[in-house]
Design an enzyme around this catalytic site. Structure first.
Site, PDB file in Angstrom:
ATOM      1  N   ASP A  63     -42.874 102.321 119.656  1.00  0.00           N
ATOM      2  CA  ASP A  63     -41.554 102.457 118.865  1.00  0.00           C
ATOM      3  C   ASP A  63     -40.616 101.485 117.865  1.00  0.00           C
ATOM      4  O   ASP A  63     -39.952 100.635 118.785  1.00  0.00           O
ATOM      5  CB  ASP A  63     -40.994 103.368 118.589  1.00  0.00           C
ATOM      6  CG  ASP A  63     -41.036 104.153 120.037  1.00  0.00           C
ATOM      7  OD1 ASP A  63     -40.543 102.919 121.096  1.00  0.00           O
ATOM      8  OD2 ASP A  63     -40.756 105.519 120.677  1.00  0.00           O
ATOM      9  N   ASN A 130     -35.397 117.176 124.661  1.00  0.00           N
ATOM     10  CA  ASN A 130     -35.808 118.015 123.555  1.00  0.00           C
ATOM     11  C   ASN A 130     -37.869 118.327 123.697  1.00  0.00           C
ATOM     12  O   ASN A 130     -37.995 118.642 122.965  1.00  0.00           O
ATOM     13  CB  ASN A 130     -35.504 117.713 122.247  1.00  0.00           C
ATOM     14  CG  ASN A 130     -36.224 115.946 122.024  1.00  0.00           C
ATOM     15  OD1 ASN A 130     -36.306 115.618 122.418  1.00  0.00           O
ATOM     16  ND2 ASN A 130     -35.012 116.135 120.321  1.00  0.00           N
ATOM     17  N   HIS A 132     -39.926 115.146 123.357  1.00  0.00           N
ATOM     18  CA  HIS A 132     -39.982 113.989 121.444  1.00  0.00           C
ATOM     19  C   HIS A 132     -40.732 113.449 123.131  1.00  0.00           C
ATOM     20  O   HIS A 132     -40.229 113.089 123.602  1.00  0.00           O
ATOM     21  CB  HIS A 132     -39.072 113.685 121.344  1.00  0.00           C
ATOM     22  CG  HIS A 132     -38.321 112.272 121.649  1.00  0.00           C
ATOM     23  ND1 HIS A 132     -36.980 112.381 121.423  1.00  0.00           N
ATOM     24  CD2 HIS A 132     -38.622 111.225 122.540  1.00  0.00           C
ATOM     25  CE1 HIS A 132     -36.818 111.503 122.187  1.00  0.00           C
ATOM     26  NE2 HIS A 132     -37.206 110.801 122.968  1.00  0.00           N
ATOM     27  N   GLU A 137     -39.734 114.175 117.385  1.00  0.00           N
ATOM     28  CA  GLU A 137     -38.808 115.055 117.028  1.00  0.00           C
ATOM     29  C   GLU A 137     -39.674 116.247 117.353  1.00  0.00           C
ATOM     30  O   GLU A 137     -40.670 116.079 116.564  1.00  0.00           O
ATOM     31  CB  GLU A 137     -37.414 115.247 116.601  1.00  0.00           C
ATOM     32  CG  GLU A 137     -36.981 112.966 116.090  1.00  0.00           C
ATOM     33  CD  GLU A 137     -36.186 113.117 118.333  1.00  0.00           C
ATOM     34  OE1 GLU A 137     -36.731 114.112 118.623  1.00  0.00           O
ATOM     35  OE2 GLU A 137     -34.902 112.918 117.418  1.00  0.00           O
TER      36      GLU A 137
END
Ligand code: F6R
Length: 249
Positions: A63, A130, A132, A137
């Site tokens: 990313d 979270n 990811h 996400e």
């Protein structure tokens, strides 16, 4: 899925990458962030002291932030050079173009490029608090391809430690999709510390769900999760995973 709970996850991760490279891997997938730093340090050490060579190997990043030039200290293209690839003899290191005027086209081009230089032999992953992976996400499609994503407030807060202020953390990224990541032949996720314990429990023992994107590892035919005891602290079946690892056939 194999779950490895050890004192030194970076050693197991470095073994996985070193075995792939010495076994003829031509493409490795790299994550950024703090989780794989110990692995990169150990691989650099093995390169310098044990002769581990990356000649003939190329790399793809997961990313990149949209709007950060590759010279920015927090751009992932720069991060990986500073922390890993400038210190070894690896070939090309590809990353999404976060500065492209058309981010959507840049994302599609990157997905195509991975198909050309891939398949990725082994993909290193970290995990967000979270759940990811990459920057997929919660609510990301389980079959998503490389695309622009909007970071959650929580991810921007988590990553603010790398920037001078929260406001400087970019809102958008280009990330490999979950489908793109799963095209890799092997996935190796590393996590350490109590702060990742809930996410690891959800990924490993929760339902396969877009609510925890890392749970896609349950679907992959060859996924390994390497964690320290703190990150494993919410796993209900930790004793079984340890037993399996100690008695590996
Ligand atoms: C970054 C990436 C992210 C990170 C995750 C954990 O390339 O893929 O999924 O792995 O945000 O970040 P750290 O390791 O900094 O806790």
């Amino acid at each position: 899925m194999e779950v490895v709970i050890v004192d030194h996850p970076e050693q197991v991760m470095a073994d996985i990458i070193a075995d792939a490279v010495t076994g003829g891997a031509s493409t490795i997938g790299l994550a950024t962030g703090s989780s794989p730093l110990g692995t990169y340090t150990e691989l650099i050490r093995r390169h310098n002291e044990d002769g581990l060579s990356f000649v003939g190997v190329n790399a793809v990043l997961l990313d990149e932030y949209v709007g950060l030039p590759t010279t920015h200290p927090e751009s992932y293209a720069r991060f990986i050079r500073d922390n890993f690839t400038d210190h070894i003899d690896i070939g090309d290191v590809h990353s999404p173009d976060g500065m492209a005027p058309d981010s959507k086209a840049a994302a599609q081009a990157y997905d195509h490029l991975i198909g050309t230089v891939g398949p990725v032999d082994v993909q290193i992953l970290g995990i967000g608090s979270n759940g990811h992976i990459g920057f997929n996400e919660p609510s990301s499609s389980l079959t998503s391809r490389t695309r622009i994503k909007t970071l959650t407030k929580k991810t921007r807060e988590d990553n603010a430690r790398f920037f001078d202020s929260f406001d400087e953390v970019p809102r958008h990224v280009i990330t490999q999709g979950l489908g793109t990541i799963c095209d890799a032949k092997r996935l190796a996720l590393v996590a350490t510390g109590e702060g990742k314990a809930a996410a690891i429990a959800a990924a490993v023992e929760g339902p396969l769900s877009a609510s925890c994107p890392a749970s896609i590892l349950q679907w992959h035919p060859h996924a390994t999760v390497v964690v320290d005891h703190a990150a494993a602290s919410q796993l209900k079946d930790a004793d079984y995973y340890k037993y399996v690892y100690e008695n590996k056939p």
